[in-house]
Design a protein around this motif. Structure first.
Motif, PDB file in Angstrom:
ATOM      1  N   ARG A  13      18.551  69.476   7.477  1.00 17.41           N
ATOM      2  CA  ARG A  13      18.987  70.515   6.317  1.00 17.41           C
ATOM      3  C   ARG A  13      20.220  69.744   5.496  1.00 17.41           C
ATOM      4  NH1 ARG A  13      16.132  75.240   6.102  1.00 17.41           N
ATOM      5  NH2 ARG A  13      14.817  75.578   7.793  1.00 17.41           N
ATOM      6  N   ALA A  14      20.925  69.195   6.226  1.00 16.76           N
ATOM      7  CA  ALA A  14      22.178  68.683   5.610  1.00 16.76           C
ATOM      8  C   ALA A  14      21.874  67.483   4.540  1.00 16.76           C
ATOM      9  CB  ALA A  14      23.116  67.937   6.430  1.00 16.76           C
ATOM     10  N   ILE A  15      20.770  66.742   4.925  1.00 18.51           N
ATOM     11  CA  ILE A  15      20.172  65.533   4.055  1.00 18.51           C
ATOM     12  C   ILE A  15      19.898  66.271   2.878  1.00 18.51           C
ATOM     13  CG2 ILE A  15      18.330  64.034   3.622  1.00 18.51           C
ATOM     14  CD1 ILE A  15      18.370  63.785   6.638  1.00 18.51           C
ATOM     15  N   GLY A  16      19.114  67.622   2.832  1.00 18.66           N
ATOM     16  CA  GLY A  16      18.953  68.242   1.589  1.00 18.66           C
ATOM     17  C   GLY A  16      20.011  68.602   0.849  1.00 18.66           C
ATOM     18  N   SER A 141       7.871  64.496   4.252  1.00 20.76           N
ATOM     19  CA  SER A 141       7.381  65.712   3.345  1.00 20.76           C
ATOM     20  C   SER A 141       8.251  66.946   3.322  1.00 20.76           C
ATOM     21  CB  SER A 141       6.090  66.026   3.970  1.00 20.76           C
ATOM     22  OG  SER A 141       6.173  66.883   5.315  1.00 20.76           O
ATOM     23  N   LEU A 142       9.382  66.889   4.332  1.00 22.15           N
ATOM     24  CA  LEU A 142      10.305  67.750   4.396  1.00 22.15           C
ATOM     25  C   LEU A 142      11.215  68.180   3.354  1.00 22.15           C
ATOM     26  CD1 LEU A 142      11.082  67.593   8.325  1.00 22.15           C
ATOM     27  CD2 LEU A 142       9.547  68.903   7.110  1.00 22.15           C
ATOM     28  N   THR A 143      11.165  67.462   2.111  1.00 23.53           N
ATOM     29  CA  THR A 143      11.599  68.002   1.098  1.00 23.53           C
ATOM     30  C   THR A 143      11.478  69.355   0.575  1.00 23.53           C
ATOM     31  OG1 THR A 143      10.257  66.570  -0.164  1.00 23.53           O
ATOM     32  CG2 THR A 143      12.455  65.579   0.201  1.00 23.53           C
ATOM     33  N   ALA A 207      13.336  58.903   7.170  1.00 23.99           N
ATOM     34  CA  ALA A 207      12.162  59.188   6.350  1.00 23.99           C
ATOM     35  C   ALA A 207      12.587  60.162   5.370  1.00 23.99           C
ATOM     36  CB  ALA A 207      10.911  59.568   7.241  1.00 23.99           C
ATOM     37  N   LEU A 208      13.308  61.391   5.549  1.00 31.18           N
ATOM     38  CA  LEU A 208      13.477  62.312   4.676  1.00 31.18           C
ATOM     39  C   LEU A 208      14.671  62.041   3.908  1.00 31.18           C
ATOM     40  CD1 LEU A 208      13.538  65.373   3.818  1.00 31.18           C
ATOM     41  CD2 LEU A 208      15.203  65.923   5.471  1.00 31.18           C
ATOM     42  N   THR A 209      15.736  61.036   4.086  1.00 32.62           N
ATOM     43  CA  THR A 209      16.312  60.520   3.060  1.00 32.62           C
ATOM     44  C   THR A 209      15.619  59.592   2.380  1.00 32.62           C
ATOM     45  OG1 THR A 209      18.416  60.485   4.752  1.00 32.62           O
ATOM     46  CG2 THR A 209      18.295  58.808   2.878  1.00 32.62           C
ATOM     47  N   PHE A 210      14.544  58.751   2.733  1.00 30.59           N
ATOM     48  CA  PHE A 210      13.987  57.846   1.567  1.00 30.59           C
ATOM     49  C   PHE A 210      13.201  58.945   0.862  1.00 30.59           C
ATOM     50  CE2 PHE A 210       9.315  56.626   0.900  1.00 30.59           C
ATOM     51  CZ  PHE A 210       9.662  55.493   0.081  1.00 30.59           C
ATOM     52  N   LYS A 211      12.641  60.048   1.248  1.00 32.13           N
ATOM     53  CA  LYS A 211      11.881  60.751   0.011  1.00 32.13           C
ATOM     54  C   LYS A 211      12.843  61.334  -0.964  1.00 32.13           C
ATOM     55  CE  LYS A 211       8.925  63.214  -1.590  1.00 32.13           C
ATOM     56  NZ  LYS A 211       8.195  64.556  -1.021  1.00 32.13           N
ATOM     57  N   THR A 212      14.056  61.629  -0.279  1.00 28.82           N
ATOM     58  CA  THR A 212      15.079  62.008  -1.571  1.00 28.82           C
ATOM     59  C   THR A 212      15.299  61.030  -2.480  1.00 28.82           C
ATOM     60  OG1 THR A 212      16.977  61.765  -0.167  1.00 28.82           O
ATOM     61  CG2 THR A 212      15.926  63.943   0.355  1.00 28.82           C
ATOM     62  N   GLU A 213      15.358  59.950  -2.143  1.00 29.12           N
ATOM     63  CA  GLU A 213      15.721  58.698  -3.049  1.00 29.12           C
ATOM     64  C   GLU A 213      14.536  58.654  -4.008  1.00 29.12           C
ATOM     65  OE1 GLU A 213      16.590  55.705   0.148  1.00 29.12           O
ATOM     66  OE2 GLU A 213      18.702  56.460   0.120  1.00 29.12           O
TER      67      GLU A 213
END
Length: 245
Positions: A13-16, A141-143, A207-213
């Protein structure tokens, strides 16, 4: 164990909180009513490319899954975007938004005016989900964890600031408020259950960081081309193209 699980979820959640694209200047401009109609059109055209590739990404994912339960759970994501014989999907709703801002739906669906950077980022995401281990594919997908907030802000901002916005023309976002929670609950639970080692958790976070990018880079390209400095690359949509006569 419960403490470690909670700490891992907090890490995701902190990544988001830090990286989700609701913090991008283009979204602040859009939601506040600061975009011109051509800037809105550019957003609609480029975002369509992302929306249209989501079910393709999910189909590629399902093709690799050997667990029938996981395939069944994931299948609804394709139907949410593509629709069914009796139910309209998100892609059709997005094209309704395109028509509302004065664009020809066939032009938008053709993806001819999509920015090169948008195409590059979205195609990279499809390949990522197709090729990376299942844990990383699901974690990317967790974005969706952070999407309900941006959808709610967008609904309010569009309705308040733009004449084209009505409950019918922005139905895509209202439906995502209903559809996304089930996807979030399943995807997050699956990742928390399967990322059992420190290496797994690092991979999921990456992976989640990649998707935010992927999402952020699309807005960077949109801002650069249509806000400032206004450098529209060759082949990308230019104001006046694809407008309904």
């Amino acid at each position: 164990m419960a403490t470690a699980r909670a700490a891992f979820e907090a890490r995701l959640r902190a990544i988001g909180d830090e990286r989700y694209h609701d913090k991008h200047p283009f979204h602040h401009l859009l939601h506040s009513g600061g975009c011109s109609i051509d800037q809105v059109r550019a957003w609609v055209i480029n975002r369509y490319y992302y929306q249209s590739r989501i079910p393709m990404k999910d189909a590629a994912f399902i093709s690799r899954v050997e667990d029938p339960a996981l395939r069944r759970a994931w299948r609804s994501r394709i139907e949410d975007h593509d629709g069914t014989a009796t139910r309209e999907g998100g892609i059709a709703r997005w094209l309704r938004l395109a028509e509302a801002v004065g664009l020809d739906r066939d032009y938008v669906a053709s993806a001819r005016g999509v920015l090169p950077a948008t195409r590059f980022a979205v195609d990279a995401y499809v390949r990522y989900v197709r090729d990376e281990p299942l844990l990383k594919a699901v974690a990317s997908s967790l974005t969706e964890l952070f999407a309900p907030k941006i959808h709610a802000e967008r609904i309010a901002g569009l309705l308040e600031n733009y004449a084209f916005a009505t409950p019918e023309t922005i139905a895509y976002f209202r439906h995502r408020l209903d559809e996304a929670p089930k996807d979030v609950a399943f995807g997050l639970g699956w990742v928390l259950n399967h990322a059992v080692t420190a290496a797994d958790q690092d991979a999921a976070a990456a992976a989640l960081t990649f998707k935010t990018e992927v999402l952020w880079s699309q807005l960077d390209a949109l801002y650069s081309a249509y806000v400032a400095p206004g450098n529209i690359p060759p082949g990308a949509w230019r104001p006046g193209d694809g407008i309904v006569a």
